[in-house]
Design an enzyme around this catalytic site. Structure first.
Site, PDB file in Angstrom:
ATOM      1  N   LEU A  94       0.889  -1.154   0.000  1.00 41.40           N
ATOM      2  CA  LEU A  94       0.000   0.000   0.000  1.00 41.40           C
ATOM      3  C   LEU A  94       0.931   1.207   0.000  1.00 41.40           C
ATOM      4  O   LEU A  94       1.805   1.312   0.855  1.00 41.40           O
ATOM      5  CB  LEU A  94      -0.889  -0.026   1.248  1.00 41.40           C
ATOM      6  CG  LEU A  94      -2.147   0.827   1.270  1.00 41.40           C
ATOM      7  CD1 LEU A  94      -3.040   0.556   0.064  1.00 41.40           C
ATOM      8  CD2 LEU A  94      -2.931   0.576   2.541  1.00 41.40           C
ATOM      9  N   ASP A  95       0.783   2.064  -0.991  1.00 37.51           N
ATOM     10  CA  ASP A  95       1.683   3.210  -1.133  1.00 37.51           C
ATOM     11  C   ASP A  95       1.770   4.021   0.155  1.00 37.51           C
ATOM     12  O   ASP A  95       0.833   4.062   0.940  1.00 37.51           O
ATOM     13  CB  ASP A  95       1.201   4.146  -2.249  1.00 37.51           C
ATOM     14  CG  ASP A  95       1.250   3.490  -3.604  1.00 37.51           C
ATOM     15  OD1 ASP A  95       2.109   2.627  -3.810  1.00 37.51           O
ATOM     16  OD2 ASP A  95       0.419   3.853  -4.442  1.00 37.51           O
ATOM     17  N   ARG A  96       2.882   4.710   0.303  1.00 35.26           N
ATOM     18  CA  ARG A  96       3.109   5.548   1.487  1.00 35.26           C
ATOM     19  C   ARG A  96       2.003   6.580   1.678  1.00 35.26           C
ATOM     20  O   ARG A  96       1.594   6.877   2.790  1.00 35.26           O
ATOM     21  CB  ARG A  96       4.470   6.240   1.333  1.00 35.26           C
ATOM     22  CG  ARG A  96       4.868   7.079   2.498  1.00 35.26           C
ATOM     23  CD  ARG A  96       6.293   7.559   2.315  1.00 35.26           C
ATOM     24  NE  ARG A  96       6.558   8.595   3.290  1.00 35.26           N
ATOM     25  CZ  ARG A  96       7.226   9.691   3.032  1.00 35.26           C
ATOM     26  NH1 ARG A  96       7.727   9.911   1.843  1.00 35.26           N
ATOM     27  NH2 ARG A  96       7.414  10.593   3.977  1.00 35.26           N
TER      28      ARG A  96
ATOM     29  N   SER B 222      -1.093   6.255   0.760  1.00 37.15           N
ATOM     30  CA  SER B 222      -2.403   5.610   0.847  1.00 37.15           C
ATOM     31  C   SER B 222      -2.583   5.081   2.257  1.00 37.15           C
ATOM     32  O   SER B 222      -1.623   4.871   2.988  1.00 37.15           O
ATOM     33  CB  SER B 222      -2.500   4.465  -0.158  1.00 37.15           C
ATOM     34  OG  SER B 222      -2.362   4.963  -1.473  1.00 37.15           O
TER      35      SER B 222
END
Length: 182
Positions: free
Chosen positions: A44-46, A48
């Site tokens: 999960l992107d930073r 997000s």
């Protein structure tokens, strides 16, 4: 018995236990989870937020993260602008990104969710409306949801993953986790 941890990843936290190669240390999973031997099943992107699953079982990790298993991942997405039915239909049909066409997504308008405040808050502009979507995909390319909404003319302002397969955030607050039986 396999361990499975449901974690509500806060905004700004990396989906890994260490932060290599940067001058200033960024927040990582090790700031929240001290369970030995578990690893993220997917990323999960930073920038997000939301559900991240961690497990000590390699086969379970593959079943969750590998696109060939087509496990559903559902997101609440705050986008810029008022989304038209045409844009929703484009998401439902699949959009073409630089790395090729996406699989069709489930896309629907969502009521303004009762979420925790984000720090820093999403920028607000009086002249540009925003709205929420619920988007379910069955693949997981790098920053895919953000790229899909941008491709239909609605950049993502906030992205919160609410579920992966049968597992969901429910009442977990940012930074909280719980272990479940598999």
């Amino acid at each position: 018995m396999s361990r499975l941890i449901l974690f509500n990843k806060p905004y700004g936290v990396l989906s890994q236990f260490t932060d290599r190669g940067t001058e200033s240390a960024r927040s990582t999973l090790s700031d929240y989870i001290t369970v030995p031997g578990v690893y993220p099943a997917g990323r999960l992107d930073r920038d997000s937020e939301g559900l991240l699953l961690l497990t000590d079982d390699g086969r379970l990790q593959a079943r969750i993260a590998d696109p060939r298993y087509k496990m559903a991942k559902t997101y609440l997405v705050q986008v810029e602008g008022a989304v038209s039915e045409e844009a929703l239909n484009a998401l439902r049909a699949g959009v073409t990104l630089k790395d090729g066409p996406t699989r069709p997504a489930q896309a629907e308008p969502a009521a303004d969710p009762d979420l925790w405040p984000r720090d820093p808050p999403v920028r607000y502009r009086k002249s540009v409306p925003d709205c929420w979507l619920r988007l379910t995909i069955r693949e997981g390319r790098n920053r895919q949801v953000r790229r899909m909404t941008a491709a239909v003319g609605h950049p993502t302002l906030r992205l919160v993953r609410e579920s992966i397969g049968e597992w969901s955030l429910n009442d977990l607050q940012p930074g909280e986790w719980r272990e479940v039986t598999v």
